[in-house]
Design a protein around this motif. Sequence first.
Motif, PDB file in Angstrom:
ATOM      1  N   PHE A 113       0.724  -1.199   0.022  1.00  0.00           N
ATOM      2  CA  PHE A 113       0.045  -0.071   0.087  1.00  0.00           C
ATOM      3  C   PHE A 113       1.111   1.447  -0.017  1.00  0.00           C
ATOM      4  CE2 PHE A 113      -2.663  -2.919   3.271  1.00  0.00           C
ATOM      5  CZ  PHE A 113      -3.462  -3.698   1.507  1.00  0.00           C
ATOM      6  N   SER A 114       0.102   2.399  -0.756  1.00  0.00           N
ATOM      7  CA  SER A 114       1.332   3.736  -1.196  1.00  0.00           C
ATOM      8  C   SER A 114       0.675   4.811  -0.269  1.00  0.00           C
ATOM      9  CB  SER A 114       1.116   3.607  -2.455  1.00  0.00           C
ATOM     10  OG  SER A 114       0.353   4.018  -2.917  1.00  0.00           O
ATOM     11  N   HIS A 115      -0.671   4.073   0.321  1.00  0.00           N
ATOM     12  CA  HIS A 115      -1.351   5.522   1.290  1.00  0.00           C
ATOM     13  C   HIS A 115      -2.791   4.383   2.025  1.00  0.00           C
ATOM     14  CE1 HIS A 115       0.480   7.738  -2.320  1.00  0.00           C
ATOM     15  NE2 HIS A 115       0.402   8.515  -1.596  1.00  0.00           N
ATOM     16  N   VAL A 116      -2.164   4.464   3.354  1.00  0.00           N
ATOM     17  CA  VAL A 116      -3.421   3.732   4.506  1.00  0.00           C
ATOM     18  C   VAL A 116      -4.032   5.233   4.593  1.00  0.00           C
ATOM     19  CG1 VAL A 116      -4.625   2.278   5.782  1.00  0.00           C
ATOM     20  CG2 VAL A 116      -1.963   2.299   4.730  1.00  0.00           C
ATOM     21  N   ILE A 117      -5.431   6.244   4.272  1.00  0.00           N
ATOM     22  CA  ILE A 117      -5.787   6.751   5.204  1.00  0.00           C
ATOM     23  C   ILE A 117      -7.010   5.972   5.526  1.00  0.00           C
ATOM     24  CG2 ILE A 117      -7.548   9.169   4.520  1.00  0.00           C
ATOM     25  CD1 ILE A 117      -6.189   9.261   1.784  1.00  0.00           C
ATOM     26  N   VAL A 118      -6.792   7.083   6.937  1.00  0.00           N
ATOM     27  CA  VAL A 118      -7.969   6.154   8.036  1.00  0.00           C
ATOM     28  C   VAL A 118      -8.849   7.180   8.938  1.00  0.00           C
ATOM     29  CG1 VAL A 118      -8.413   4.639  10.493  1.00  0.00           C
ATOM     30  CG2 VAL A 118      -6.334   4.373   8.521  1.00  0.00           C
ATOM     31  N   SER A 119     -10.090   6.885   8.960  1.00  0.00           N
ATOM     32  CA  SER A 119     -10.714   8.243   9.349  1.00  0.00           C
ATOM     33  C   SER A 119     -11.520   7.605  10.805  1.00  0.00           C
ATOM     34  CB  SER A 119     -12.111   7.748   8.375  1.00  0.00           C
ATOM     35  OG  SER A 119     -12.548   8.087   7.066  1.00  0.00           O
ATOM     36  N   VAL A 120     -11.134   8.796  11.700  1.00  0.00           N
ATOM     37  CA  VAL A 120     -11.509   8.717  12.873  1.00  0.00           C
ATOM     38  C   VAL A 120     -12.763   9.717  13.250  1.00  0.00           C
ATOM     39  CG1 VAL A 120      -9.482   7.619  13.440  1.00  0.00           C
ATOM     40  CG2 VAL A 120      -9.767   9.860  13.593  1.00  0.00           C
ATOM     41  N   ARG A 121     -13.344   9.454  14.313  1.00  0.00           N
ATOM     42  CA  ARG A 121     -14.152  10.702  15.234  1.00  0.00           C
ATOM     43  C   ARG A 121     -14.581   9.947  16.427  1.00  0.00           C
ATOM     44  NH1 ARG A 121     -21.031  10.542  12.837  1.00  0.00           N
ATOM     45  NH2 ARG A 121     -21.674  12.118  14.157  1.00  0.00           N
ATOM     46  N   GLU A 122     -14.118  11.552  17.307  1.00  0.00           N
ATOM     47  CA  GLU A 122     -13.909  11.573  18.528  1.00  0.00           C
ATOM     48  C   GLU A 122     -15.092  10.840  19.243  1.00  0.00           C
ATOM     49  OE1 GLU A 122     -14.190  14.914  20.018  1.00  0.00           O
ATOM     50  OE2 GLU A 122     -12.396  15.954  18.942  1.00  0.00           O
ATOM     51  N   GLY A 123     -15.088   9.897  20.073  1.00  0.00           N
ATOM     52  CA  GLY A 123     -16.155   8.650  21.192  1.00  0.00           C
ATOM     53  C   GLY A 123     -16.517   7.892  20.012  1.00  0.00           C
ATOM     54  N   PHE A 124     -15.733   7.143  19.389  1.00  0.00           N
ATOM     55  CA  PHE A 124     -16.165   6.341  18.189  1.00  0.00           C
ATOM     56  C   PHE A 124     -15.075   5.289  18.062  1.00  0.00           C
ATOM     57  CE2 PHE A 124     -19.316   9.434  16.657  1.00  0.00           C
ATOM     58  CZ  PHE A 124     -20.563   8.489  16.541  1.00  0.00           C
ATOM     59  N   ARG A 125     -15.248   3.687  18.133  1.00  0.00           N
ATOM     60  CA  ARG A 125     -13.834   3.306  18.303  1.00  0.00           C
ATOM     61  C   ARG A 125     -12.656   3.126  16.398  1.00  0.00           C
ATOM     62  NH1 ARG A 125     -13.623  -1.500  15.892  1.00  0.00           N
ATOM     63  NH2 ARG A 125     -16.259  -2.013  14.549  1.00  0.00           N
ATOM     64  N   GLU A 126     -11.776   3.505  16.969  1.00  0.00           N
ATOM     65  CA  GLU A 126     -10.789   3.025  16.243  1.00  0.00           C
ATOM     66  C   GLU A 126     -10.628   1.538  15.511  1.00  0.00           C
ATOM     67  OE1 GLU A 126      -7.037   4.941  17.101  1.00  0.00           O
ATOM     68  OE2 GLU A 126      -8.611   7.512  16.654  1.00  0.00           O
TER      69      GLU A 126
END
Length: 223
Positions: A113-126
Amino acid sequence: GLKGSGCHDECEARHLDPVEQSRFSDGSSFRYPRTPSVVITASPDMGRTASTWVFNAVRLLYRQAGEACDSYWMRRITRKKLDERLTAGAHVLVKTHEWEGSRAEFEQLVPSFSHVIVSVREGFREDPDWIQVATHVTHFEEIVAHDASGQKIGAHGVLRRMSDHLGIANLTDADIAAVDYALMTLPMPRAGCDQVTKLWHFHSRRGGRPPPPKPSEAPQSSE
């Protein structure tokens, strides 16, 4: 094959919008990369982190820059699937959720993988696997941020940093605004999943942001 036929909700074939399809026409201005990137956009299933927005943001940033990109959904990513899709010569963009496979398989595949973009949000599990190998993290709160008039749009900064991370160097501020407008006006399916955008009928719109005004003219990326 790579191209969809008789598709279903978990279809892993290539689905392009009309602008992306135009790269196959004579005289197209789309360019194929010398070294295609493999971009993963990941988040927990039903994570409510704007992960589908992030997937479409990557897709539309490449489209705005005139770079060929093939986008896919994959529940389970394998080396074979990636190799098959890289034969087209375009960037490969994959939307996925939790890693499905062994830890050994994951560790063997990550260097691909050249790029791994991960989405996060406060109060929600990663997601514990993807967050460890993330090359870029997007925050839900910034994506939906705006002032009372709908200005000072946080998504513009998110898009600019994402394009920089992807190595897309030729986008103007007008291009970024055009991508934001395209993202905010993607049609919502009435039922099921839109195979191009991966939007489902139950997805919410805009995170409370008012619709942005349509750009006065379609901006083009600078050379």
